[in-house]
Design an enzyme around this catalytic site. Structure first.
Site, mmCIF file in Angstrom:
data_model
loop_
_atom_site.group_PDB
_atom_site.id
_atom_site.type_symbol
_atom_site.label_atom_id
_atom_site.label_comp_id
_atom_site.label_asym_id
_atom_site.label_seq_id
_atom_site.Cartn_x
_atom_site.Cartn_y
_atom_site.Cartn_z
ATOM 1 N N LYS A 173 58.915 49.869 35.678
ATOM 2 C CA LYS A 173 59.224 51.150 36.307
ATOM 3 C C LYS A 173 57.918 51.750 36.832
ATOM 4 O O LYS A 173 57.104 52.247 36.069
ATOM 5 C CB LYS A 173 59.851 52.126 35.297
ATOM 6 C CG LYS A 173 60.328 53.407 35.984
ATOM 7 C CD LYS A 173 60.516 54.562 35.046
ATOM 8 C CE LYS A 173 59.288 55.407 34.883
ATOM 9 N NZ LYS A 173 58.809 56.101 36.098
ATOM 10 N N GLY A 226 49.230 55.802 31.079
ATOM 11 C CA GLY A 226 49.588 57.178 31.423
ATOM 12 C C GLY A 226 48.937 58.152 30.454
ATOM 13 O O GLY A 226 47.855 57.889 29.921
ATOM 14 N N SER A 227 49.643 59.235 30.186
ATOM 15 C CA SER A 227 49.014 60.321 29.419
ATOM 16 C C SER A 227 49.057 60.065 27.915
ATOM 17 O O SER A 227 49.908 59.311 27.409
ATOM 18 C CB SER A 227 49.722 61.639 29.716
ATOM 19 O OG SER A 227 50.981 61.642 29.073
ATOM 20 N N GLY A 231 52.036 58.544 25.630
ATOM 21 C CA GLY A 231 51.643 57.366 24.858
ATOM 22 C C GLY A 231 51.983 57.517 23.381
ATOM 23 O O GLY A 231 52.481 56.587 22.743
ATOM 24 N N GLU A 248 47.288 52.347 27.517
ATOM 25 C CA GLU A 248 46.056 52.735 28.205
ATOM 26 C C GLU A 248 46.227 54.191 28.569
ATOM 27 O O GLU A 248 46.981 54.528 29.485
ATOM 28 C CB GLU A 248 45.854 51.911 29.479
ATOM 29 C CG GLU A 248 45.451 50.484 29.249
ATOM 30 C CD GLU A 248 44.166 50.361 28.464
ATOM 31 O OE1 GLU A 248 43.356 51.318 28.454
ATOM 32 O OE2 GLU A 248 43.984 49.324 27.827
ATOM 33 N N CYS A 282 41.521 57.357 35.259
ATOM 34 C CA CYS A 282 41.299 57.592 33.824
ATOM 35 C C CYS A 282 39.856 57.302 33.477
ATOM 36 O O CYS A 282 39.368 57.725 32.441
ATOM 37 C CB CYS A 282 42.279 56.807 32.964
ATOM 38 S SG CYS A 282 42.368 55.104 33.367
ATOM 39 N N GLU A 381 41.705 66.188 29.607
ATOM 40 C CA GLU A 381 41.656 65.411 30.841
ATOM 41 C C GLU A 381 42.284 66.227 31.967
ATOM 42 O O GLU A 381 43.453 66.608 31.873
ATOM 43 C CB GLU A 381 42.420 64.095 30.648
ATOM 44 C CG GLU A 381 42.325 63.194 31.853
ATOM 45 C CD GLU A 381 42.985 61.849 31.640
ATOM 46 O OE1 GLU A 381 44.115 61.824 31.113
ATOM 47 O OE2 GLU A 381 42.382 60.825 32.013
HETATM 48 C C1 UN1 Z 1 42.333 53.832 36.027
HETATM 49 O O1 UN1 Z 1 41.650 54.792 36.341
HETATM 50 O O2 UN1 Z 1 43.440 54.008 35.524
HETATM 51 O O3 UN1 Z 1 37.158 51.052 36.695
HETATM 52 C C2 UN1 Z 1 41.913 52.433 36.269
HETATM 53 C C3 UN1 Z 1 37.858 51.628 37.523
HETATM 54 C C4 UN1 Z 1 38.995 50.868 38.183
HETATM 55 C C5 UN1 Z 1 40.226 50.951 37.352
HETATM 56 C C6 UN1 Z 1 40.593 52.336 36.931
HETATM 57 N N1 UN1 Z 1 38.599 49.491 38.376
HETATM 58 O O4 UN1 Z 1 37.696 52.790 37.833
#
Ligand code: UN1
Length: 490
Positions: A173, A226-227, A231, A248, A282, A381
């Site tokens: 999804k 996601g958040s 999570g 993640e 992230c 964040e």
């Molecule tokens: C993300 O921000 O969810 O290192 C992934 C990085 C990218 C991947 C980021 N190669 O910023």
């Protein structure tokens, strides 16, 4: 206007409910596609299809699975420019970055396909005579994937490619803000020869479709990016049914600039780390921890260059920073500006919805200084172009501040001093540390992920990704012809 159906058992098929949502270009607010929302029956259909797909795919030898993935990498390479343009329209980030996003999908495809001819287990000794011991990797089954909008192709590919080479089938999804690139990725995999049923796509809101994926008894593992809040919920739900889950989640990534750093280099790194992808990574640099002796000089340099960043449509070559993804993100970012001011941080530049000639969701690149490590803008964040500057006196204080959050994804230090660099490498609690490079820019053959509130111990990409999507079995073969008892026979 193209309306997209669900993808189940190798076909685009109508949803069982009559609900759709619009896919909107965040720069122009133009609707670029309409997408069907999956109903409960569709989720069952998708999982049934994936169970069927799993039977075929798990029996396909890994090098043959890899052939399909290599072919997909070829098609992606040929279509890179077209896909990058579509991604900029759908997600907003500038073309250079969407090209990078597609490239990251190509890289992980090639890397994962290589594993088709490795997929190593171990052979080892036995404590008993004439007994052979080894481990083998087995696929898990149907994997449920729930992916975010900030890397519309790279993140689905990080999950899909290793899961496929390992022999799993998939129900995915994608985020409702960016379904098109997952659609393209799956179309390309099908063109490359993936059998029907091995991958299925459902669309719709996380609270309905995402939840049903998490709860479905025939989905054996969940891979989520996601958040932190979502999570935690997913992990607790998966705990109830003993479902494997890899997470993640967020980051509040620190970048330390020491007094001996090459300030020009650090400046470029901060601009790229904080305002690339409009801060919506992230891995984005969201706290710059400055040594007090270079604080004023560096801050002035940073503000001057930040004010030169040009906001606009990511398709135009002169644009440095694109829009944020949607109205609710824009409102959330606005909210954090008020929070920062109320907490007593000093706004140096930015802080407003940008007044430019486009109707989309543009926010000025923003810097706060005099930020204290415990302020909310230094802890939470924001996922937008908002940077907090924190001043420290030495490397130990810098590391303490760096570690003072609930997250632990990426981190960086700019210094010419090898001792300080190694202290940072050893002591910062994060899954990634960069020396003299910004917090963004992970490469696919290294493990990606974090500690504390960022994850639950899994890593994506690299060899770790194969572990994420396989179960290991220990195998003992006794060719002695008699009953031998481990731990008992001497
Ligand atoms: C993300 O921000 O969810 O290192 C992934 C990085 C990218 C991947 C980021 N190669 O910023």
């Amino acid at each position: 206007m193209q309306e997209y159906k669900l993808f189940i058992d190798g076909e685009w098929t109508n949803s069982s409910i009559k609900d759709t949502f619009d896919d909107i270009d965040p720069a122009t607010l133009e609707t670029i596609a309409t997408i069907q929302v999956a109903g409960r029956d569709d989720i069952d259909r998708a999982v049934e299809s994936a169970l069927k797909g799993f039977k075929v795919w798990s029996e396909t030898p890994p090098p043959k699975r890899a052939d399909v993935i290599y072919k997909a990498a070829d098609i992606l390479t040929k279509r890179k420019e077209e896909l990058a343009r579509l991604m900029t329209k759908e997600m907003g980030k500038v073309l250079d970055e969407t090209r990078g996003d597609v490239q990251e999908a190509i890289d992980i495809a090639i890397y994962a396909a290589g594993e088709g001819r490795r997929m190593f287990g171990e052979t080892t000794t036995s404590e008993l005579r004439d007994k052979f011991c080894m481990t083998i990797l087995r696929p898990i089954g149907v994997i449920g994937m729930i992916t975010p909008w900030n890397f519309p192709m790279a993140i689905p590919a990080w999950k899909i490619m290793p899961a496929l080479v390992a022999g799993n089938s998939i129900v995915i999804k994608p985020a409702t803000d960016t379904p098109l690139l997952t659609i393209k990725l799956v179309e390309i995999l099908m063109e490359a020869g993936l059998p029907p049923g091995v991958i299925n796509i459902l669309f719709g809101p996380g609270q309905i479709v995402g939840q049903s994926i998490v709860h479905h008894p025939d989905i054996k593992a969940i891979s989520f990016t996601g958040s932190l809040e979502t999570g935690k919920w997913i992990m607790s739900e998966c705990g109830k049914s003993m479902k494997r889950v890899s997470l993640e989640l967020g980051g509040k990534n620190p970048l330390i600039v020491m007094d001996d750093a090459d300030l020009e280099l650090a400046l470029e790194g901060v601009l790229w780390g904080a305002f690339g992808t409009t801060g919506q990574r992230c891995t984005a640099t969201s706290r710059v921890i400055l040594h007090k002796d270079i604080k004023d000089e560096f801050t002035n340099m940073l503000v001057e260059m930040t004010e030169k960043l040009k906001l606009g449509n990511g398709l135009l070559p002169e644009t440095d920073v694109g829009p944020v993804i949607n109205k609710s993100q824009l409102d959330m970012i606005k909210g954090y500006i008020d929070i920062g001011k109320d907490e007593g941080a000093k706004l140096l530049t930015g802080g407003n919805v940008a007044d430019i000639d486009l109707p989309g969701y543009f926010f000025e690149s923003t810097i706060f200084t005099d930020v204290k490590p415990d302020m909310r803008i230094a802890q939470e964040e924001i996922f937008g172009p908002v940077l907090s500057l924190i001043t420290v006196s030495d490397i130990d204080e810098a590391i303490e501040v760096a570690n003072n959050t609930r997250y632990g994804l990426s981190s960086a230090i700019y210094t010419e001093n090898i001792t300080d660099a190694f202290k940072a490498i050893k002591k910062i609690d994060s899954g990634i540390t960069y020396v003299n490079a910004p917090t963004i820019g992970a490469e696919v053959h290294l493990p990606f992920g974090g500690v504390k509130g960022t994850g639950n111990g899994f890593r994506e990409a690299g060899l770790e990704a194969i572990r994420e999507f396989t179960e290991v079995k220990a195998v003992y073969i006794d060719y002695s012809g008699r009953l031998q008892k481990a731990q008992i026979d001497q």
